[in-house]
Structure formats: C-alpha cells, structure tokens
Design a protein around this motif. Structure first.
Motif, short mmCIF file in Angstrom:
data_model
loop_
_atom_site.label_atom_id
_atom_site.label_comp_id
_atom_site.label_asym_id
_atom_site.label_seq_id
_atom_site.Cartn_x
_atom_site.Cartn_y
_atom_site.Cartn_z
N ASN A 125 -21.94 11.39 -53.42
CA ASN A 125 -22.56 10.25 -54.11
C ASN A 125 -21.55 9.11 -54.18
N ILE A 126 -21.96 7.93 -53.71
CA ILE A 126 -21.04 6.80 -53.72
C ILE A 126 -21.80 5.50 -53.99
N GLY A 127 -21.14 4.60 -54.70
CA GLY A 127 -21.75 3.31 -55.00
C GLY A 127 -20.69 2.26 -55.27
N PHE A 128 -20.98 1.02 -54.90
CA PHE A 128 -20.02 -0.06 -55.09
C PHE A 128 -20.70 -1.40 -54.87
N LYS A 129 -19.97 -2.47 -55.22
CA LYS A 129 -20.39 -3.83 -54.89
C LYS A 129 -19.83 -4.15 -53.51
N ASN A 166 -25.46 -0.70 -41.58
CA ASN A 166 -24.78 0.25 -40.70
C ASN A 166 -24.34 1.49 -41.45
N LEU A 167 -23.88 1.30 -42.69
CA LEU A 167 -23.49 2.45 -43.51
C LEU A 167 -24.69 3.35 -43.77
N ILE A 168 -25.81 2.74 -44.15
CA ILE A 168 -27.02 3.51 -44.42
C ILE A 168 -27.45 4.29 -43.18
N LYS A 169 -27.39 3.63 -42.04
CA LYS A 169 -27.77 4.28 -40.79
C LYS A 169 -26.86 5.46 -40.47
N ASN A 170 -25.57 5.28 -40.69
CA ASN A 170 -24.61 6.32 -40.34
C ASN A 170 -24.66 7.51 -41.29
N PHE A 171 -25.16 7.30 -42.50
CA PHE A 171 -25.31 8.43 -43.41
C PHE A 171 -26.38 9.40 -42.90
N GLY A 172 -27.30 8.86 -42.12
CA GLY A 172 -28.25 9.69 -41.38
C GLY A 172 -29.12 10.58 -42.24
N LYS A 173 -29.31 11.79 -41.77
CA LYS A 173 -30.28 12.68 -42.40
C LYS A 173 -29.82 13.24 -43.73
N THR A 174 -28.53 13.12 -44.05
CA THR A 174 -28.07 13.65 -45.34
C THR A 174 -28.49 12.76 -46.50
N LEU A 175 -28.76 11.47 -46.23
CA LEU A 175 -29.11 10.52 -47.29
C LEU A 175 -30.46 10.89 -47.91
N ASN A 176 -30.45 11.00 -49.25
CA ASN A 176 -31.67 11.40 -49.95
C ASN A 176 -32.04 10.46 -51.08
N TYR A 177 -31.06 9.68 -51.56
CA TYR A 177 -31.27 8.74 -52.66
C TYR A 177 -30.61 7.42 -52.28
N LEU A 178 -31.36 6.33 -52.36
CA LEU A 178 -30.83 5.02 -51.98
C LEU A 178 -31.24 3.98 -53.00
N SER A 179 -30.25 3.23 -53.48
CA SER A 179 -30.51 2.15 -54.43
C SER A 179 -29.80 0.89 -53.95
N ILE A 180 -30.57 -0.18 -53.75
CA ILE A 180 -30.02 -1.48 -53.35
C ILE A 180 -30.39 -2.48 -54.44
N GLU A 181 -29.38 -3.01 -55.09
CA GLU A 181 -29.61 -3.88 -56.25
C GLU A 181 -28.88 -5.19 -56.04
N PHE A 182 -29.63 -6.26 -56.09
CA PHE A 182 -29.05 -7.60 -55.95
C PHE A 182 -29.27 -8.36 -57.24
N CYS A 183 -28.37 -8.14 -58.21
CA CYS A 183 -28.45 -8.89 -59.46
C CYS A 183 -28.09 -10.34 -59.19
N TYR A 214 -35.69 9.34 -53.44
CA TYR A 214 -35.62 8.19 -54.34
C TYR A 214 -35.22 6.95 -53.55
N LEU A 215 -35.99 5.88 -53.71
CA LEU A 215 -35.66 4.59 -53.11
C LEU A 215 -35.91 3.50 -54.14
N SER A 216 -34.85 2.78 -54.50
CA SER A 216 -34.94 1.71 -55.48
C SER A 216 -34.46 0.41 -54.85
N LEU A 217 -35.30 -0.63 -54.92
CA LEU A 217 -34.98 -1.92 -54.30
C LEU A 217 -35.16 -3.03 -55.32
N SER A 218 -34.08 -3.73 -55.62
CA SER A 218 -34.11 -4.88 -56.52
C SER A 218 -33.59 -6.08 -55.75
N LEU A 219 -34.53 -6.84 -55.18
CA LEU A 219 -34.19 -7.93 -54.26
C LEU A 219 -35.15 -9.10 -54.46
N MET A 220 -34.87 -10.20 -53.77
CA MET A 220 -35.84 -11.29 -53.69
C MET A 220 -36.78 -10.96 -52.54
#
Length: 283
Positions: A125-129, A166-183, A214-220
C-alpha cells in the motif's frame, strides 16, 4: 505505556497523532516507547505496528528487531522520515516488513529509494502527492515494488499525470484499490486541474486491471471525458466506485445510468452531488 506493558499476548499496537519523544520521561531516557517491544509480552506475539501521523524526530528503532513474529509495519502520514530514520532501517539485519507507506511530506528521493529497496518485497500500500517530485524520478524506484495492491495519488498536476498513469499501469494485476484525489489549492489554476483531469480520464480506462475492489476519483470531470472513460471500462468489474466532481457544472448522471447502473458492473456507488432520490431508487 503502563497499559501496553501490562497487556498479555499483545498482537497489534498503534501510535497515533503523537510525537514519540513525548514518551521520554516514561521510558527512562530511552528515545522511544518502542523499547516496550523488548518486553516479554511482545517478543513472540506482536505482529503488526501502525504509526499514524507520528513524528519520528530523534527516534531509535532498533528495538523493532527484537520482535520475532512481526508481520507488518504501517507508516501513515508521518513526519520526519529523514536521513537518520531511514539509515536506521537500512542497517537492520532483519527484513523491514513495511507493508504501508502513505507520505504526508516529501522524502528525499535517494532516501526513498533506499527505503523501498529495503522493503519492496513487503510493500503493498502506497500513497503520496505526486507534485512532490519531478517527472521521471519516481517510476524507476516504485516500479521495484511488484506487490502494490492499494495506490493513493494526491495533488498531481498536468506535468505529472503521465508518470502517474505509468505507475498505475506498471502495478498491473496486483492493483486492487485506487484513489486519485485532486484537491483544489489556490496556487493551482483551474485550467491545469481541468487539463490534468482530462488526461487522466482519457488514459486511465485503458490501463486499469480487469477487476477492482475500490476506485475513488476526485477530479474536475468533464461529462464528455467521463463518458469516454466509462465506455473504456465497460468490461471492468468494480465493487465500490466513488465519484467526486470538482467541476460544479455538467450532469454526469446520464452516463452513470447508461454505463454503470444499467450494466450492473458496480456493487456500491457513491457520487458527490447531482443525485436525486429517484436516481437512488433506480440504482
């Protein structure tokens, strides 16, 4: 601290919203309450440590190596992950089983590389700005981590949107939870947010794995881009879908009804705004 020491067969421990130096007087001038790990109640039972919003300034971590059955360490939005802190981890003779790393502040790129080299076999599990780093800095480092299941991306910008994809693509099939937040912050222009959001929507649907919990998208969200995105993910099964549109214009519901509700590919759906009581009943 006395409570922790009195516990029998302690399996999990969590440090939340603290400066670990606050415990100096309680630990006979030892740098950290982690010294309690050498207590016999913990040595052969403690398997999970969680640090949440913790200050690691002047912290001594060596006692962690005394734990015999430790399975995972989770560092969540902590500060002062500096050279002293990471050098201690590098010097461990045992593996440092870092399972979660969510960054509140920037870690110098060379230190981050050393930390992930030490922990890449365990990190899930990893997350950052993403705006903390320059384009091209992160991909070679994080791509060492081949077991990522949860990826949280915050405050990206247009320059970094393609490295993020590119990071999302390279995580490949192991990725199960994705959150993209643009405050939205005052120093980021609306045009940049719109362009970044558009780039993400136009490409994201092409690289997601076939199933997500899980897929969470906070964008314009431009309705036209959103429609394209939903069409591209028509064969992807998503258990929980969360949508927040920072653009307070444009109706997304017709596309959600057509691609999500009608096709029944999402089990749980949450949308911020623009949903009527009839829409809820229809879902």
């Amino acid at each position: 601290m006395k409570i922790s020491k009195s516990q029998q067969n302690l399996k999990n421990i969590s440090f939340e919203n603290v400066s670990l130096n606050d415990f100096l007087s309680l630990e006979n001038n030892m740098n950290l309450p982690i010294s309690l790990f050498t207590n016999s109640n913990c040595l052969n039972t403690l398997n999970k440590i969680i640090f949440f919003d913790t200050d690691f300034k002047n912290v001594e971590l060596k006692a962690i190596e005394s734990l015999n059955v430790l399975e995972s360490i989770h560092i969540l939005y902590c500060i002062n992950l500096n050279s002293d802190f990471i050098q201690q981890i590098i010097s461990f003779t045992k593996p440092f089983k870092l399972k979660s790393l969510f960054m509140k502040t920037k870690i110098q790129i060379r230190l981050l590389e050393s930390l992930l080299q030490k922990s890449c076999d365990y990190l899930e599990n990893i997350g950052f700005k993403l705006s903390m780093y320059k384009s091209g800095q992160l991909e070679p480092i994080i791509n060492q981590c081949t077991k990522i299941r949860y990826f949280e991306l915050r405050r990206t910008n247009n320059q970094m949107s393609f490295p993020a994809l590119n990071l999302i693509k390279n995580f490949g099939k192991t990725l199960n939870y994705l959150s993209i937040e643009f405050c939205r912050y005052s120093h980021v222009s609306s045009n940049d947010i719109r362009l970044t959001s558009s780039n993400i929507f136009l490409k994201l649907g092409e690289i997601l794995p076939s199933r997500l919990e899980y897929l969470s998208l906070s964008l314009m969200i431009n309705p036209r881009d959103f429609n394209t995105f939903l069409f591209k993910i028509r064969n992807i099964i998503i258990k929980k879908l969360l949508i927040e549109n920072l653009m307070k214009e444009g109706d997304l519901m017709p596309y959600i009804k057509e691609h999500v509700m009608k096709e029944k590919r999402v089990r749980y759906l949450a949308i911020n705004g623009g949903v009527s009581e009839n829409d809820i009943k229809e879902f």
